[in-house]
Scaffold this active site. Structure first.
Site, PDB file in Angstrom:
ATOM      1  CE  LYS A  69     -16.562  85.017  27.612  1.00 12.53           C
ATOM      2  NZ  LYS A  69     -15.906  83.784  27.187  1.00 12.53           N
TER       3      LYS A  69
HETATM    4  P1  NAD Z   1     -18.693  77.412  35.836  1.00  8.25           P
HETATM    5  O1  NAD Z   1     -19.464  78.534  36.419  1.00  8.25           O
HETATM    6  O2  NAD Z   1     -19.393  76.206  35.301  1.00  8.25           O
HETATM    7  O3  NAD Z   1     -17.615  76.849  36.907  1.00  8.25           O
HETATM    8  C1  NAD Z   1     -16.702  77.686  37.535  1.00  8.25           C
HETATM    9  C2  NAD Z   1     -16.032  76.938  38.695  1.00  8.25           C
HETATM   10  O4  NAD Z   1     -15.094  77.839  39.313  1.00  8.25           O
HETATM   11  C3  NAD Z   1     -16.988  76.508  39.789  1.00  8.25           C
HETATM   12  O5  NAD Z   1     -16.498  75.328  40.405  1.00  8.25           O
HETATM   13  C4  NAD Z   1     -16.939  77.680  40.763  1.00  8.25           C
HETATM   14  O6  NAD Z   1     -17.279  77.301  42.083  1.00  8.25           O
HETATM   15  C5  NAD Z   1     -15.478  78.077  40.666  1.00  8.25           C
HETATM   16  N1  NAD Z   1     -15.271  79.492  40.954  1.00  8.25           N
HETATM   17  C6  NAD Z   1     -16.057  80.540  40.593  1.00  8.25           C
HETATM   18  N2  NAD Z   1     -15.547  81.690  41.070  1.00  8.25           N
HETATM   19  C7  NAD Z   1     -14.422  81.356  41.747  1.00  8.25           C
HETATM   20  C8  NAD Z   1     -13.462  82.091  42.488  1.00  8.25           C
HETATM   21  N3  NAD Z   1     -13.583  83.412  42.637  1.00  8.25           N
HETATM   22  N4  NAD Z   1     -12.421  81.418  43.034  1.00  8.25           N
HETATM   23  C9  NAD Z   1     -12.289  80.088  42.890  1.00  8.25           C
HETATM   24  N5  NAD Z   1     -13.188  79.327  42.223  1.00  8.25           N
HETATM   25  C10 NAD Z   1     -14.233  79.961  41.665  1.00  8.25           C
HETATM   26  O7  NAD Z   1     -17.764  78.090  34.716  1.00  8.25           O
HETATM   27  P2  NAD Z   1     -17.066  77.377  33.476  1.00  8.25           P
HETATM   28  O8  NAD Z   1     -17.962  77.508  32.307  1.00  8.25           O
HETATM   29  O9  NAD Z   1     -16.532  76.048  33.870  1.00  8.25           O
HETATM   30  O10 NAD Z   1     -15.854  78.394  33.205  1.00  8.25           O
HETATM   31  C11 NAD Z   1     -14.642  78.340  33.945  1.00  8.25           C
HETATM   32  C12 NAD Z   1     -13.567  79.091  33.154  1.00  8.25           C
HETATM   33  O11 NAD Z   1     -13.402  78.469  31.863  1.00  8.25           O
HETATM   34  C13 NAD Z   1     -13.863  80.554  32.870  1.00  8.25           C
HETATM   35  O12 NAD Z   1     -12.658  81.281  32.867  1.00  8.25           O
HETATM   36  C14 NAD Z   1     -14.428  80.518  31.462  1.00  8.25           C
HETATM   37  O13 NAD Z   1     -14.272  81.757  30.773  1.00  8.25           O
HETATM   38  C15 NAD Z   1     -13.580  79.434  30.834  1.00  8.25           C
HETATM   39  N6  NAD Z   1     -14.147  78.788  29.654  1.00  8.25           N
HETATM   40  C16 NAD Z   1     -15.375  78.185  29.701  1.00  8.25           C
HETATM   41  C17 NAD Z   1     -15.869  77.545  28.566  1.00  8.25           C
HETATM   42  C18 NAD Z   1     -17.172  76.794  28.565  1.00  8.25           C
HETATM   43  O14 NAD Z   1     -17.439  76.115  27.583  1.00  8.25           O
HETATM   44  N7  NAD Z   1     -17.973  76.841  29.600  1.00  8.25           N
HETATM   45  C19 NAD Z   1     -15.116  77.559  27.383  1.00  8.25           C
HETATM   46  C20 NAD Z   1     -13.864  78.170  27.379  1.00  8.25           C
HETATM   47  C21 NAD Z   1     -13.399  78.767  28.527  1.00  8.25           C
END
Ligand code: NAD
Length: 422
Positions: free
Chosen positions: A112
């Site tokens: 990461k």
């Molecule tokens: P992103 O930045 O695209 O979206 C995050 C969302 O959460 C947005 O709507 C944002 O406004 C909201 N957010 C951010 N901080 C926040 C807070 N403090 N309180 C409430 N809402 C908040 O991110 P993503 O890629 O969708 O990732 C979201 C989660 O999924 C993370 O934990 C990430 O590690 C996990 N994840 C992502 C992927 C991927 O392919 N992108 C894969 C596996 C896991």
């Protein structure tokens, strides 16, 4: 084993280690291997400058890249831009990537990375300069055979395109396989954008079948409407479920009759957030977790369902789109209350699965159709879900412990076979 005071020792790291310790104890894991798995194999902290748009101002920021385990092949894991990024968070996330890849059977160890910034406070030009300098700082650690970054919280396809370009410029030729989750035009995979959300919903469908709820018409609440959350919502609705609430950083919107996601997306496109969306109830990010629903999908950040609010969670199925949204204390409460929890390392593994497809396609320069990608993804997720459920039922344990057992077992066997150098 006591947690030693180390560079990465933070609450989030402690959660990841506590999960490992609980599972390893239950498995009676070899103590030598157990100890090796508790700390990352490589960790890099960098500080670097970048120019603000006015050109004269130069800011310094911190960046991280952690490789938890190099036993299985190259390492793989996202890059996060967030103000809370630190060595402990990056290490915990790298550790979860190890179990996730091993659970699915991908030839990667966990990694990461991240930069401690608020990405919303910088222009695109500034984000580009930060990304390029961060890539240069970690360039010796990454590569298609070494360590392959991908998008995560606060980063996206564009970030990956800049990383790929910076790496390629240094090598003197295009190296698409150095990152995944990049745009299709430069070697990205069809289906990657929605892959994590599609994987989450595949697990939700399997879970509904298992607990005896109809997926069609099931009420779904999502915290987080980004890459994971928005895709999961769209796919769930398209398959007949009813998304009743979603949220972003500013808060959420709720309509018990179901949200019109096309209108929601158009609103977000125009206004940049859910704020002000008409004709719905507003909810806070804490409140959204407590709405009555069949399926709750945390898809934002870690540490959301805790000992404090776990008693008030009113869903039948909790599918973790985000990494680390549930604390150990909350896990125990949810277990007692009979909430069916699909753990992050299983529920959100669709992203890294299609990242693996992308890496394979880049290596072969032979690209698949979106249908091929989605069909293979769904098959892999269904198989992983059913395998984990089988272990959970056979050993009368929860899905998180069962998923971790499978992941840890694969890694431990590989370590045992390879032996200790020298
Ligand atoms: P992103 O930045 O695209 O979206 C995050 C969302 O959460 C947005 O709507 C944002 O406004 C909201 N957010 C951010 N901080 C926040 C807070 N403090 N309180 C409430 N809402 C908040 O991110 P993503 O890629 O969708 O990732 C979201 C989660 O999924 C993370 O934990 C990430 O590690 C996990 N994840 C992502 C992927 C991927 O392919 N992108 C894969 C596996 C896991």
């Amino acid at each position: 084993m006591a947690v030693q005071k180390l560079e990465w020792d933070t609450p989030m790291y402690r959660l990841a280690v506590a999960q490992l310790d609980q599972t390893a104890a239950l498995m009676e894991l070899d103590e030598n291997i157990w100890e090796r798995l508790r700390t990352p194999q490589r960790a890099l902290v960098v500080s670097f400058p970048f120019r603000r748009d006015n050109y004269t101002e130069v800011d310094t920021v911190f960046g991280y890249r952690v490789q938890h385990l190099l036993t299985m092949g190259p390492t793989k894991g996202g890059v996060r831009y967030d103000e809370d990024v630190d060595m402990g968070e990056t290490t915990a996330l790298a550790m979860w990537m190890t179990w996730k890849c091993a659970l699915i059977g991908l030839p990667f160890g966990g990694a990461k990375g991240g930069v401690r910034i608020n990405p919303r406070s910088f222009s695109q030009g500034e984000l580009q300069r930060i990304t390029r300098r961060y890539t240069s700082e970690i360039i010796e650690m990454i590569g298609p055979d070494r360590d392959i970054p991908a998008p995560d919280l606060g980063t996206n396809e564009q970030t990956m395109a800049w990383m790929m370009d910076t790496y390629s410029q240094q090598k003197g030729h295009a190296v698409p396989g150095v990152v995944t989750g990049k745009p299709v035009e430069i070697g990205g995979s069809l289906g990657r954008r929605d892959a994590t959300g599609r994987g989450v919903i595949t697990c939700v469908i399997e879970s509904c079948r298992h607990v005896g709820i109809a997926f069609e018409g099931a009420k779904i609440v999502l915290q987080g409407y980004g890459q994971v959350g928005a895709a999961a919502a769209r796919i769930a609705n398209a398959l007949g479920a009813c998304v009743v609430a979603v949220s972003d950083l500013q808060g959420g919107i709720h309509d018990p009759k179901g949200l019109d996601l096309r209108k929601v997306d158009a609103w977000v496109e125009e206004h940049g957030s859910l704020e002000g969306f008409p004709g719905v109830e507003r909810v806070t990010n804490a409140g959204i977790l407590e709405l009555p629903c069949d399926v709750l999908i945390p898809a934002a950040i870690q540490n959301q369902i805790t000992g404090e609010n776990a008693e008030r969670i009113r869903c039948r199925i909790l599918a973790e789109g985000a990494n680390g949204p549930t604390t150990l204390e909350a896990d125990e409460i949810l277990r007692k209350r009979g909430v069916f929890v699909v753990p992050d390392i299983l529920a959100n593994a669709g992203g890294v699965t299609v990242s693996y497809f992308e890496w394979v396609q880049d290596a072969q320069q032979f690209f698949w159709t979106e249908e091929e990608v989605n069909t293979r993804l769904i098959q892999i997720m269904q198989r992983a879900f059913r395998d984990v459920l089988k272990v959970a039922e056979a050993k009368a344990i929860d899905l998180r412990t069962a998923a971790m057992m499978r992941g840890i077992h694969r890694v431990a066997e590989a370590k045992r076979r390879r032996g200790v150098f020298p």
